[in-house]
Scaffold this active site. Structure first.
Site, short mmCIF file in Angstrom:
data_model
loop_
_atom_site.label_atom_id
_atom_site.label_comp_id
_atom_site.label_asym_id
_atom_site.label_seq_id
_atom_site.Cartn_x
_atom_site.Cartn_y
_atom_site.Cartn_z
N GLY A 144 134.00 -10.30 21.44
CA GLY A 144 135.20 -9.93 20.72
C GLY A 144 136.03 -11.14 20.32
O GLY A 144 135.50 -12.16 19.86
N CYS A 145 137.36 -11.04 20.50
CA CYS A 145 138.27 -12.10 20.07
C CYS A 145 138.05 -13.42 20.81
O CYS A 145 138.46 -14.48 20.32
CB CYS A 145 139.71 -11.64 20.26
SG CYS A 145 140.21 -10.29 19.15
N ALA A 146 137.41 -13.38 21.95
CA ALA A 146 137.11 -14.62 22.68
C ALA A 146 135.89 -15.35 22.13
O ALA A 146 135.58 -16.46 22.56
CB ALA A 146 136.90 -14.32 24.16
N GLY A 147 135.18 -14.71 21.19
CA GLY A 147 133.89 -15.23 20.76
C GLY A 147 133.92 -16.59 20.10
O GLY A 147 132.95 -17.35 20.20
N LEU A 338 141.45 -15.14 24.08
CA LEU A 338 141.34 -14.02 25.00
C LEU A 338 140.53 -12.92 24.35
O LEU A 338 140.64 -12.68 23.14
CB LEU A 338 142.73 -13.48 25.35
CG LEU A 338 143.70 -14.46 26.02
CD1 LEU A 338 145.09 -13.85 26.08
CD2 LEU A 338 143.21 -14.83 27.41
#
Length: 353
Positions: A144-147, A338
């Site tokens: 997700g956004c941590a990728g 995150l």
């Protein structure tokens, strides 16, 4: 005595967005038409659109495409078409900036959580890109956004493991394809107000070249936080999960987690001249500044990227890194993001000289 391997260096970074541009005010008006009469609480949430800090976003399909309910087949067809085009564009730009061709790539790391592809995206574009038949492929899903941060971490470690090899990392997210007209929930309204599409590509090599080095990497996984962020999956597609308030979580939990990560790197927060952070939205940016005791307005590139592109999930932090590279990085920077898990991912960057 074991030989110390050279650090991975960033040779290039390129970004790409799809051609369709959506103004936030037009999305707000369309959302009112779609949800207003069916969702009794909608008026209470409508102000979210004005509080995101977003001016415009990009999507892989024309505006009207999103105003009809779609299922898995249509979403997947749109994902393949859009993701492959963005992969080729971002990767080609990054390779050209590094003075390389696709045939020079030894390893491809592909990060994406907004579509399912088997064979993976790197295989689907391999012939058009011109990758060698012996290229190593590392597709990564679910970050997700941590990728963006985690993908850079993975790619840098692969480059360091084989000094002199060329590692291409591509992250693509088509968040707009998860828009749901059937879900009458606050989480779906938040997603509708925030998400856009985009891609970023980085070329890394250890041993020579590159002014910016990946000094160290680290992650922190919080227990019992599966409900903070993620996807639900049903016959129509992905549905967003946002069951906790992310800004409040950031204020209470981010600094202790970063402190633990940096302790393992033999660093402290005070060692960093700049923070490059994934911006979930305007309130998340404010929360990061508060959590890290930064002056309000410090994360100016984060606010500018969210205004121009919205939250593109994984690629967003690399768009911010691109702007920081253009203006010049200080001696040491910390890139953070995150994402689902719930996870904090960190990449410590420093100037080579």
């Amino acid at each position: 005595m074991s030989k110390v391997r050279p650090k991975a260096a960033l040779l290039s970074l390129a970004t790409s967005v799809p051609p369709h541009i959506f103004l936030q005010k037009d999305i707000r008006d369309a959302a009112w038409e779609v949800f207003g009469s069916r969702f009794p609480d909608y008026e209470r949430f409508a102000s979210i659109f004005a509080n995101t800090g977003i001016i415009k976003r990009h999507g892989v399909k024309p505006f009207d495409w999103y105003l009809t309910q779609r299922g898995w087949p249509e979403r997947t067809a749109a994902f393949f078409e859009g993701a492959e085009a963005l992969f080729i564009d971002a990767a080609t730009r990054a390779l050209a900036e590094a003075g390389l061709k696709a045939a020079d790539v030894d390893t491809v790391v592909t990060v994406c959580s907004t579509g399912i592809a088997t064979p993976s995206l790197d295989a689907r574009v391999a012939r058009r890109m011109g990758f060698r038949s012996d290229v190593s492929r590392v597709p990564v899903f679910g970050l997700g956004c941590a990728g963006g941060a985690s993908g850079l971490s993975i790619a840098s470690r692969l480059a360091q493991a084989r000094p002199g090899s060329n590692v291409l990392m591509v992250t693509i997210e088509l968040c707009t394809l998860a828009l749901r007209l059937d879900e009458l929930s606050k989480a779906n309204i938040i997603a509708t107000s925030l998400f856009g599409d985009g891609a970023a590509a980085i070329v890394l090599r250890a041993g020579d070249g590159g002014e910016t080095l990946v000094e160290a990497v680290g992650e922190h996984l919080w227990p019992d936080t599966l409900d903070v962020m993620g996807w639900s999956i049903d016959p129509l597609g992905f549905g967003v999960i946002l069951r906790r308030t992310v800004p409040e979580f950031v204020i209470s939990e981010l600094k202790p987690a970063l402190t633990q990560i940096l302790t393992r790197m033999d660093r402290t927060i005070a060692d960093y001249d700049r923070f490059i952070c994934h911006p979930g939205g305007a309130k998340v940016i404010d929360a990061i500044e508060a959590a890290l005791s930064l002056h309000q307005g410090t994360l100016e590139h984060e606010r500018a990227v969210i205004a121009d592109y919205g939250n593109m999930s994984a690629p967003t932090v690399l768009f911010i890194l691109e702007r920081n590279l253009a203006t010049g990085l200080p001696q040491r920077s910390l890139l953070t993001a995150l994402g689902p898990g719930f996870t904090a991912s960190c990449v410590s960057l420093r100037r080579a000289a």
